[in-house]
Design an enzyme around this catalytic site. Structure first.
Site, mmCIF file in Angstrom:
data_model
loop_
_atom_site.group_PDB
_atom_site.id
_atom_site.type_symbol
_atom_site.label_atom_id
_atom_site.label_comp_id
_atom_site.label_asym_id
_atom_site.label_seq_id
_atom_site.Cartn_x
_atom_site.Cartn_y
_atom_site.Cartn_z
ATOM 1 N N ASP A 242 0.868 -1.164 0.000
ATOM 2 C CA ASP A 242 0.000 0.000 0.000
ATOM 3 C C ASP A 242 0.913 1.224 0.000
ATOM 4 O O ASP A 242 1.876 1.293 0.763
ATOM 5 C CB ASP A 242 -0.869 -0.006 1.267
ATOM 6 C CG ASP A 242 -2.283 0.443 0.995
ATOM 7 O OD1 ASP A 242 -2.439 1.526 0.406
ATOM 8 O OD2 ASP A 242 -3.231 -0.271 1.381
ATOM 9 N N ASP B 15 -3.150 4.600 -2.368
ATOM 10 C CA ASP B 15 -4.251 5.132 -1.570
ATOM 11 C C ASP B 15 -4.719 6.490 -2.097
ATOM 12 O O ASP B 15 -3.884 7.389 -2.312
ATOM 13 C CB ASP B 15 -3.726 5.277 -0.134
ATOM 14 C CG ASP B 15 -4.810 5.498 0.894
ATOM 15 O OD1 ASP B 15 -5.614 4.591 1.087
ATOM 16 O OD2 ASP B 15 -4.842 6.588 1.494
ATOM 17 N N GLU C 223 -6.377 3.808 -5.989
ATOM 18 C CA GLU C 223 -7.691 3.996 -5.369
ATOM 19 C C GLU C 223 -8.166 5.395 -5.741
ATOM 20 O O GLU C 223 -7.506 6.382 -5.415
ATOM 21 C CB GLU C 223 -7.597 3.843 -3.846
ATOM 22 C CG GLU C 223 -8.980 3.839 -3.200
ATOM 23 C CD GLU C 223 -8.975 4.271 -1.736
ATOM 24 O OE1 GLU C 223 -9.932 3.933 -1.027
ATOM 25 O OE2 GLU C 223 -8.039 4.972 -1.310
ATOM 26 N N HIS D 33 -11.145 -3.323 3.105
ATOM 27 C CA HIS D 33 -11.093 -2.962 4.527
ATOM 28 C C HIS D 33 -11.932 -1.725 4.850
ATOM 29 O O HIS D 33 -12.035 -1.359 6.018
ATOM 30 C CB HIS D 33 -9.641 -2.730 4.937
ATOM 31 C CG HIS D 33 -9.043 -1.544 4.226
ATOM 32 N ND1 HIS D 33 -8.814 -1.539 2.863
ATOM 33 C CD2 HIS D 33 -8.691 -0.326 4.672
ATOM 34 C CE1 HIS D 33 -8.326 -0.373 2.517
ATOM 35 N NE2 HIS D 33 -8.233 0.403 3.588
ATOM 36 N N ASP D 34 -12.471 -1.059 3.844
ATOM 37 C CA ASP D 34 -13.303 0.132 4.061
ATOM 38 C C ASP D 34 -14.788 -0.133 3.834
ATOM 39 O O ASP D 34 -15.602 0.782 3.982
ATOM 40 C CB ASP D 34 -12.904 1.245 3.072
ATOM 41 C CG ASP D 34 -11.510 1.781 3.302
ATOM 42 O OD1 ASP D 34 -11.052 1.778 4.459
ATOM 43 O OD2 ASP D 34 -10.880 2.206 2.312
#
Ligand code: GLC
Ligand code: CA
Length: 556
Positions: free
Chosen positions: A99, A200, A257, A332-333
């Site tokens: 990430d 991210d 993302e 994870h969100d």
């Protein structure tokens, strides 16, 4: 499309390290725990692992607030553990994608510590500082975690920008020095042997010139200025520069993302000849059950299948031949897919989890599996807000229930059960002994009590398990080129109960049929006499009759 690249045939598995496997009894997942479980992922058949952040962090946002890009969080392990993880993974033929969180750092990062000292500090311009306007914030932007996106710093009497928590100050990408520093960090990680980056909120790095007010938000509607800030004026220049400086020199996998993107934006970010990223995560289908009252994801609405079909079909069609899709149901969100788009009752959990898997895995793009999805892990209903850890959930509760009194506590708990990020973050369920085999001490976040029946150990011994269904889907992607190359065509877009689509190559077709309801449906879709059943979540085929959550795929 030119030659098929390895990452176009790959399936990626996302690990949230804090919740995957604890190896030393402190209740927190860690890198040695991941190493232990690599053979399990090999067995599942995925080619790539995406690791959520493992870097040094005060954990205001569970590692998405990084205080040192080149150090590992001691709770997770050491650089030597990372080296070992890469070695074992590579030995098994697994790649590791890191990430990369570079829209912001932690306020405890040395750059920010320097930056806030005084206006002449060499790092001042690494962040976005502005004078107050009439004694107030420089503009009306809202943080994605609630409240203003500006924080006043007494020391220098200026505000700094933070699109997420106030412990996550936004970096100033207009500063060439900062950009070079980030590229050096990326090169350093590539030298360590990592195989790619998940970036991210990468399309937020270039802020609109002069930071104008966001016309879409008010403090009261619990909005976020993320979409307004997205896709700023220099974004493509910066990503092309990053590509030229770093990415193009390595055979790696990259995914950005990107909130607030259209399919035409996607063609710029992930077009086959755009020289930026290989693919992006778009958000549209994850926002289809958002609040009708302007509370964003704080809602307990049930999605409508036609909306889902329309959005996914648009992405499949618009990008075909021009750019590459990522395919994902959850991360994870986001809440657990079987609870959100399927049915997590005892009766239908397994059937609907398989149905959802098949629906996604026959589309064009690179599929991402979020840890636990492959065993049908579900959302969790923790009794009290005190049981939650996620900063986004706690801030929203405080804003909407305590401060603004817009939502009753009961209603908000229903929203939390539906949408909180902690739904995805409960520990991985490995077996049916204490704490699901995640830890032998107190886990950092409650284990879902359903681990007694939903766990890896049981899934591995049951040939009909969700795990084995995923294993088959992953293997099919390697066996059938049409899954990678075929043209997508949706059937009966307005059908509110069944999702049916085709994939079409020169000599072959796939017909994917998924019943999204708990009712029997009867549908006829043309196929040849010799059509073969490739996969199904029932043990027999009843032709035009579709049983609850039945999903089947024909090839002819
Ligand atoms: C991304 C991450 C999320 C994080 C946010 C800020 O959306 O996926 O977990 O809170 O960025 O870094
Ligand atoms: Ca641990």
């Amino acid at each position: 499309m030119e030659k098929i690249q390895w990452w176009q045939k790959a399936v990626v598995y996302q690990i949230y390290p804090r919740s995957f496997q604890d190896s030393n009894g402190d209740g927190v997942g860690d890198i040695p725990g991941i190493i232990e479980r690599l053979p399990y992922l090999k067995d599942l058949g995925v080619q790539v692992i995406w690791l959520s952040p493992i870097y040094q962090s005060p954990n205001d946002d569970n590692g998405y607030d990084i205080s040192d890009y080149r150090e590992v969080l001691p709770e997770f392990g050491t650089m030597a553990d990372v080296q070992k993880m890469l070695e074992v993974a590579h030995h098994l033929g697994l790649k590791i994608m890191m990430d990369l969180v570079v829209n912001h750092t932690s306020d405890e990062h040395q750059w920010f510590q320097e930056s806030r000292k005084n206006k002449d500090n060499p790092y001042r311009n690494y962040y976005i500082w502005r004078d107050p306007v009439d004694g107030h914030e420089p503009n009306n932007w809202l943080s994605d975690f609630g409240g203003s996106a500006w924080e006043f710093d007494n020391n220098t009497q200026q505000y700094y920008l933070h699109l997420f928590s106030k412990k996550q100050p936004d970096l100033n990408w207009d500063n060439p020095d900062l950009r070079k520093n980030i590229y050096d960090t990326m090169k350093w990680w590539l030298d360590q042997g990592v195989d790619g980056f998940r970036m991210d909120v990468i399309n937020l790095i270039s802020k609109p010139s002069d930071l104008p007010n966001d016309p879409n938000v008010t403090l009261e509607n619990h909005g976020s200025s993320m979409d307004f800030v997205a896709n700023g004026p220099n974004i493509h220049e910066y990503l092309q520069e990053m590509n030229q400086e770093v990415l193009s020199k390595h055979d790696i996998i990259t995914v950005g993302e990107t909130p607030g993107v259209s399919t035409s934006d996607a063609m710029k970010y992930a077009g086959f000849d755009s020289h930026e990223l290989q693919m992006i995560f778009q958000f549209e289908h994850t926002e289809i059950d958002n609040s009708p009252e302007g509370l964003g994801k704080w809602s307990d609405e049930r999605f409508k299948l036609v909306d889902l079909k329309r959005i996914l079909s648009k992405w499949q069609n618009d990008l075909y031949g021009k750019a590459w899709n990522s395919l994902y149901w959850n991360n994870h969100d986001r809440p657990r897919v079987v609870s959100r788009f399927g049915n997590d009752s005892d009766e239908y959990r397994i059937l609907s989890a398989k149905m959802l898997a098949a629906t996604l895995h026959f589309m064009q793009g690179t599929p991402y599996i979020y840890q636990g999805e492959e065993i049908g892990m579900t959302n969790i209903d923790l009794p009290s807000i005190k049981d939650y850890q996620d900063i986004d959930t706690l801030n929203a509760y405080n804003d909407l229930v305590v401060q603004q009194k817009r939502v009753t506590a009961d209603k908000m708990m229903s929203y939390v059960h539906h949408s909180s990020r902690d739904n995805a973050r409960t520990p991985m369920q490995w077996d049916n002994i204490k704490n699901a085999g995640f830890t032998d001490s107190h886990p950092w976040l409650s284990v879902n009590p359903n681990y007694q029946t939903i766990n890896v150990a049981d899934a591995l011994t049951d040939q009909q398990s969700i795990f084995h269904f995923y294993q088959k889907l992953i293997a099919l992607r390697q066996e059938l080129p049409i899954i990678t190359t075929g043209k997508y065509e949706v059937l009966d877009l307005e059908d509110a109960s069944v999702y049916a689509y085709k994939r079409i190559d020169k000599n072959t077709q796939l017909l994917v049929i998924s019943n999204f309801t708990d009712q029997k449906q009867t549908r006829h879709y043309d196929r040849t006499q010799s059509a073969q059943l490739v996969i199904s979540n029932y043990s027999d085929d009843q032709g035009d009759v579709l049983r609850p959550y039945e999903s089947k795929v024909y090839m002819f």
